[in-house]
Design a protein around this motif. Sequence first.
Motif, short mmCIF file in Angstrom:
data_model
loop_
_atom_site.label_atom_id
_atom_site.label_comp_id
_atom_site.label_asym_id
_atom_site.label_seq_id
_atom_site.Cartn_x
_atom_site.Cartn_y
_atom_site.Cartn_z
N PHE A 42 0.84 -1.20 0.00
CA PHE A 42 0.00 0.00 0.00
C PHE A 42 0.88 1.25 0.00
CE2 PHE A 42 -3.79 -2.45 1.00
CZ PHE A 42 -4.81 -1.67 0.47
N ARG A 43 1.90 1.26 0.83
CA ARG A 43 2.75 2.44 0.95
C ARG A 43 3.51 2.73 -0.34
NH1 ARG A 43 6.59 2.62 6.06
NH2 ARG A 43 7.93 4.32 5.49
N THR A 44 4.04 1.68 -0.97
CA THR A 44 4.73 1.85 -2.25
C THR A 44 3.75 2.31 -3.32
OG1 THR A 44 6.35 0.16 -1.66
CG2 THR A 44 6.11 0.64 -4.01
N SER A 45 2.54 1.76 -3.29
CA SER A 45 1.52 2.14 -4.27
C SER A 45 1.13 3.61 -4.12
CB SER A 45 0.30 1.24 -4.13
OG SER A 45 0.64 -0.10 -4.43
N ASP A 46 1.09 4.09 -2.90
CA ASP A 46 0.83 5.51 -2.66
C ASP A 46 1.95 6.35 -3.26
OD1 ASP A 46 -0.62 7.67 -0.61
OD2 ASP A 46 1.55 7.96 -0.77
N ALA A 47 3.18 5.94 -3.05
CA ALA A 47 4.34 6.72 -3.50
C ALA A 47 4.35 6.92 -5.02
CB ALA A 47 5.64 6.04 -3.06
N VAL A 78 -4.90 5.00 -1.35
CA VAL A 78 -4.91 4.11 -2.51
C VAL A 78 -6.25 3.37 -2.57
CG1 VAL A 78 -3.76 2.18 -3.66
CG2 VAL A 78 -2.40 3.84 -2.37
N ASP A 79 -6.88 3.42 -3.73
CA ASP A 79 -8.13 2.70 -3.95
C ASP A 79 -7.85 1.21 -3.88
OD1 ASP A 79 -10.84 2.42 -4.53
OD2 ASP A 79 -10.54 2.55 -6.71
N TRP A 80 -8.71 0.46 -3.20
CA TRP A 80 -8.52 -0.98 -3.11
C TRP A 80 -9.86 -1.69 -3.07
CZ3 TRP A 80 -10.42 -3.78 1.01
CH2 TRP A 80 -10.77 -3.06 2.15
N GLU A 81 -9.79 -2.98 -3.39
CA GLU A 81 -10.99 -3.81 -3.40
C GLU A 81 -10.59 -5.25 -3.12
OE1 GLU A 81 -14.33 -5.22 -6.73
OE2 GLU A 81 -13.22 -3.34 -7.03
N TYR A 82 -11.45 -5.97 -2.40
CA TYR A 82 -11.22 -7.40 -2.18
C TYR A 82 -11.99 -8.19 -3.22
CZ TYR A 82 -11.23 -12.07 -0.29
OH TYR A 82 -11.07 -13.42 -0.16
N VAL A 83 -11.30 -9.14 -3.85
CA VAL A 83 -11.91 -10.09 -4.78
C VAL A 83 -11.43 -11.47 -4.36
CG1 VAL A 83 -12.07 -10.84 -7.18
CG2 VAL A 83 -11.98 -8.40 -6.66
#
Length: 178
Positions: A42-47, A78-83
Amino acid sequence: MRKLKNSELDRLSVDEFKNTDKTPIIIVLDNIRSLNNIGSVFRTSDAFLIEKIYLCGITAKPPHKDIHKTALGSTDTVDWEYVENTMDLVKQLQEEGIHVASIEQADNATMLNNFNPEPNKTYALVFGNEVKGVQQDVVSVSDVVLEIPQYGTKHSLNISVSCGVVIWDIFSKIQTLT
């Protein structure tokens, strides 16, 4: 040279982050066990302004204190979703015209340093379980399999490290296309 203070880093607010143009990269976490790894992704994805993270299978979902510990608030940006089923998600993404790349060691894999993303294309990067990697059926239907070149004795990187390496590499290459 002087280290910068946090107040000098010109960081986006949560609202600014939500409204800014995103990098055309989606992250798919396929059965990740470690909550710390999830938070780090999540943190890397934000960066790097990643478009979205999909959490699949046994991958834990926010809110969770161990994800929060390493995510440092990026679960709010960061936008996220569980699938539940990774394979169903991969097929859906491909139907939407998204190029699926599994990050795995496989025969005929493309070495990351030799991969050149196409302009105006969105990429879904699939990262697998810490022990078993990306599920074979997902690898089999991927548009490409990317392998991080490694030269030591272990030929194994932590999933959060792999994610950082791959996102940085593809992000950098995409920036040269625009």
